[in-house]
Design an enzyme around this catalytic site. Structure first.
Site, PDB file in Angstrom:
ATOM      1  N   HIS A   1      -8.467  -0.893   0.762  1.00 12.81           N
ATOM      2  CA  HIS A   1      -7.513  -1.978   0.534  1.00 12.81           C
ATOM      3  C   HIS A   1      -8.332  -3.248   0.303  1.00 12.81           C
ATOM      4  O   HIS A   1      -9.290  -3.501   1.046  1.00 12.81           O
ATOM      5  CB  HIS A   1      -6.628  -2.223   1.761  1.00 12.81           C
ATOM      6  CG  HIS A   1      -5.927  -1.014   2.292  1.00 12.81           C
ATOM      7  ND1 HIS A   1      -4.550  -0.898   2.300  1.00 12.81           N
ATOM      8  CD2 HIS A   1      -6.403   0.126   2.867  1.00 12.81           C
ATOM      9  CE1 HIS A   1      -4.210   0.253   2.858  1.00 12.81           C
ATOM     10  NE2 HIS A   1      -5.317   0.894   3.207  1.00 12.81           N
TER      11      HIS A   1
ATOM     12  N   ASP B   1      -3.117  -7.788  -4.352  1.00 16.45           N
ATOM     13  CA  ASP B   1      -3.429  -6.519  -3.714  1.00 16.45           C
ATOM     14  C   ASP B   1      -4.053  -5.533  -4.687  1.00 16.45           C
ATOM     15  O   ASP B   1      -3.714  -5.522  -5.867  1.00 16.45           O
ATOM     16  CB  ASP B   1      -2.130  -5.909  -3.172  1.00 16.45           C
ATOM     17  CG  ASP B   1      -2.233  -5.534  -1.708  1.00 16.45           C
ATOM     18  OD1 ASP B   1      -3.367  -5.443  -1.216  1.00 16.45           O
ATOM     19  OD2 ASP B   1      -1.188  -5.331  -1.071  1.00 16.45           O
TER      20      ASP B   1
ATOM     21  N   ARG C   1       7.879 -10.801   5.303  1.00 19.99           N
ATOM     22  CA  ARG C   1       7.756 -10.578   6.747  1.00 19.99           C
ATOM     23  C   ARG C   1       8.485 -11.697   7.465  1.00 19.99           C
ATOM     24  O   ARG C   1       8.317 -12.869   7.113  1.00 19.99           O
ATOM     25  CB  ARG C   1       6.281 -10.536   7.168  1.00 19.99           C
ATOM     26  CG  ARG C   1       5.516  -9.395   6.529  1.00 19.99           C
ATOM     27  CD  ARG C   1       4.041  -9.427   6.857  1.00 19.99           C
ATOM     28  NE  ARG C   1       3.289  -8.605   5.922  1.00 19.99           N
ATOM     29  CZ  ARG C   1       1.968  -8.620   5.804  1.00 19.99           C
ATOM     30  NH1 ARG C   1       1.256  -9.419   6.581  1.00 19.99           N
ATOM     31  NH2 ARG C   1       1.361  -7.854   4.925  1.00 19.99           N
TER      32      ARG C   1
ATOM     33  N   HIS D   1      -5.695  -1.226  -4.437  1.00 18.71           N
ATOM     34  CA  HIS D   1      -6.067  -0.079  -3.619  1.00 18.71           C
ATOM     35  C   HIS D   1      -6.898   0.871  -4.462  1.00 18.71           C
ATOM     36  O   HIS D   1      -6.518   1.211  -5.587  1.00 18.71           O
ATOM     37  CB  HIS D   1      -4.817   0.607  -3.064  1.00 18.71           C
ATOM     38  CG  HIS D   1      -4.039  -0.288  -2.158  1.00 18.71           C
ATOM     39  ND1 HIS D   1      -2.994  -1.066  -2.602  1.00 18.71           N
ATOM     40  CD2 HIS D   1      -4.197  -0.570  -0.848  1.00 18.71           C
ATOM     41  CE1 HIS D   1      -2.522  -1.775  -1.594  1.00 18.71           C
ATOM     42  NE2 HIS D   1      -3.230  -1.503  -0.529  1.00 18.71           N
TER      43      HIS D   1
ATOM     44  N   GLN E   1       0.632 -11.122  -2.627  1.00 22.16           N
ATOM     45  CA  GLN E   1      -0.750 -10.704  -2.363  1.00 22.16           C
ATOM     46  C   GLN E   1      -1.415 -10.245  -3.655  1.00 22.16           C
ATOM     47  O   GLN E   1      -0.780  -9.578  -4.482  1.00 22.16           O
ATOM     48  CB  GLN E   1      -0.774  -9.550  -1.360  1.00 22.16           C
ATOM     49  CG  GLN E   1      -0.342  -9.933   0.048  1.00 22.16           C
ATOM     50  CD  GLN E   1      -0.396  -8.735   0.980  1.00 22.16           C
ATOM     51  OE1 GLN E   1       0.152  -7.686   0.685  1.00 22.16           O
ATOM     52  NE2 GLN E   1      -1.056  -8.900   2.107  1.00 22.16           N
TER      53      GLN E   1
ATOM     54  N   LYS F   1     -11.933  -3.668   8.946  1.00 24.24           N
ATOM     55  CA  LYS F   1     -11.910  -4.609   7.826  1.00 24.24           C
ATOM     56  C   LYS F   1     -13.220  -5.387   7.746  1.00 24.24           C
ATOM     57  O   LYS F   1     -13.936  -5.534   8.739  1.00 24.24           O
ATOM     58  CB  LYS F   1     -10.783  -5.627   8.006  1.00 24.24           C
ATOM     59  CG  LYS F   1      -9.401  -5.068   8.181  1.00 24.24           C
ATOM     60  CD  LYS F   1      -8.367  -6.191   8.247  1.00 24.24           C
ATOM     61  CE  LYS F   1      -8.521  -7.025   9.508  1.00 24.24           C
ATOM     62  NZ  LYS F   1      -7.571  -8.153   9.568  1.00 24.24           N
TER      63      LYS F   1
ATOM     64  N   CYS G   1       0.793  -1.233   0.000  1.00 24.08           N
ATOM     65  CA  CYS G   1       0.000   0.000   0.000  1.00 24.08           C
ATOM     66  C   CYS G   1       0.831   1.291   0.000  1.00 24.08           C
ATOM     67  O   CYS G   1       0.439   2.249  -0.689  1.00 24.08           O
ATOM     68  CB  CYS G   1      -1.024   0.006   1.132  1.00 24.08           C
ATOM     69  SG  CYS G   1      -0.571  -0.864   2.621  1.00 24.08           S
TER      70      CYS G   1
END
Length: 456
Positions: free
Chosen positions: A324, A192, A172, A194, A190, A278, A143
């Site tokens: 997100h 992902d 991570r 946005h 991911q 979320k 992000c």
């Protein structure tokens, strides 16, 4: 009652003390409950994604490469690519634009976003370049990069919403004892995206994302799920960033959208991300286990931290709202759960190979090649097993590989221009002899049943 395992343990955890035996056991009110539980454990072992991933040659791990860093083998890479193309096609129809960002970023980027303060301990150590004082991090999130893409030029309210999507790999650090196959890794991708929109567009955009998540679930056979509204901890507010006003607006947006879409919801306090609430989709698999798959988050905070703006109809600068979203979540974890849910019998549209051609002897290999060519011309993924093995051995191996269709060719089939079709798991029952054109129709009809068209 049933003793499940035994292990050595030092009294009070001190190796200078006597070693004792720790006994692990379980009990149920009825014998049937215990029997059902033990059968479930055995089925879970058979479906373990680590076991199936090895048998189906999808992925591997190497100590030399490093713990928690999966290596995708050709069949697994093809599976991943098919999932990516499936979602990219739906995203394109929904107005997303594809972007690509680096695997690293300057430390300052994640300080600005707040990720360094919240995830610094769980990140890999900073990467130092030859330049003095220059520090980079392996990115823990996509992000912040997408915020900087938005910041690349000025925007008007007429340009919004902007929807940026990326299959971005993040890193991570997980303790070695916490790593588990593909479900807990140190590097993962991911799906992902946005969305940057005006406050007035938030409700409609959030509902469109819900539609996309439901489309993904229906196409992959996840039908039993609950939508979890993940809100802030009611007592401890220190672990969150942003004003109470922005949090209340974001939480209400999620609650209202979930209600309007008629989702079966539960509310969980303390499960929000540090920057926003979320909507998490809690899916039950074929064994009744619950997994979190797919998440949508409303964020008023990162736009403030990155000073994102757009010019409104009043000719003044305003802050966009950020959504997100990741229907798969982690590709690695999603594939692991899908493997266990389907026991490796993926939907036909997703299978790395949809059919395998088995010739009764090498005399019929030319006909097998002709069949393969016709199938490939009709975009059906197939291969030939031309090993010097008995047909029984070839069939058993194809069963282990979860091949959806086994196409047997011999003298009769070559003469009539047909194929003998055996379905995975049928054990010889219901075999049919059809023309290649009829087989193509069978495959296309089955794919159409499960792979629905995404309606915008």
């Amino acid at each position: 009652m049933k003793i499940m395992s035994v292990a050595g343990a030092y009294w009070r955890g001190d190796e200078k003390n006597k070693q004792l035996t720790r006994v692990y056991g379980i009990s149920f009110p009825k014998q049937k409950d215990l029997t059902d539980y033990l059968e479930l454990l055995e089925e879970a072992k058979r479906r373990d994604h680590r076991k199936l991933g090895k048998e189906l040659e999808l992925f591997a791990f190497s100590q030399k490469v490093g713990q928690g860093l999966p290596l995708w083998l050709p069949k697994g890479a093809a599976l991943r690519d098919r999932l990516e193309q499936f979602l990219k096609k739906a995203q394109k129809k929904a107005g997303y634009e594809q972007v690509v960002t680096p695997h690293i970023g300057q430390k300052e980027l994640y300080v600005t976003s707040g990720h360094y303060a919240k995830y610094g301990a769980d990140s890999f150590q900073p990467i130092h370049t030859p330049a003095e004082g220059e520090e980079f991090l392996l990115k823990p999130m996509n992000c912040p990069h997408h915020c900087e893409i938005y910041n690349n030029k000025p925007w008007s309210y007429k340009d919004l919403p902007k929807r940026y999507a990326e299959f971005g790999t993040v890193y991570r650090y997980e303790q070695s004892g916490e790593l588990h196959g593909l479900t807990r890794v140190r590097g993962f991708t991911q799906d992902d995206a946005h969305i940057f929109c005006t406050p007035e567009q938030l409700d409609e955009e959030f509902k469109k994302v819900i539609d996309l998540v439901l489309y993904v679930f229906s196409s992959l056979g996840f039908e039993n799920f609950t939508a979890q509204i993940s809100l802030r901890d009611q007592e401890n507010r220190e672990k969150y960033i942003g004003s109470d006003e922005n949090w209340e607006k974001a939480e209400n947006a999620i609650i209202n959208a979930a209600r309007d879409k008629g989702l079966n919801t539960v509310v969980e306090y303390g499960e929000a991300a540090f920057y926003g609430p979320k909507l998490d989709f809690m899916v039950k698999d074929a064994l009744g286990r619950q997994w979190q798959l797919g998440t949508i988050q409303v964020d008023y905070n990162l736009p403030e931290r990155f000073e994102l703006t757009y010019k409104g109809s009043d000719n003044e600068l305003h802050r966009p709202v950020m959504i997100h979203r990741a229907p798969f979540g982690s590709m690695e974890r999603f594939i692991a759960i899908l493997l266990e849910h389907t026991a490796g019998n993926f939907p036909l549209w997703l299978m790395p190979e949809q059919a395998i051609i088995l010739s009764l002897s090498e005399k019929y290999e030319n006909y097998a090649k002709k069949v393969l060519n016709l199938l490939e011309n009709n975009e059906i993924r197939a291969l030939i097993d031309n090993r010097n093995e008995t047909i029984g051995k070839k069939i058993r191996d194809a069963e282990v590989q979860k091949m959806p269709f086994m196409l047997i060719v011999g003298e009769e089939e070559e003469k009539s221009g047909t194929i003998s079709v055996r379905r995975h798991g049928q054990e010889g029952k219901g075999n049919i002899t059809v023309t290649i054109e009829e087989f193509v129709r069978i495959v296309n009809e089955e794919v159409a049943k499960t792979l629905k068209v995404f309606e915008v």
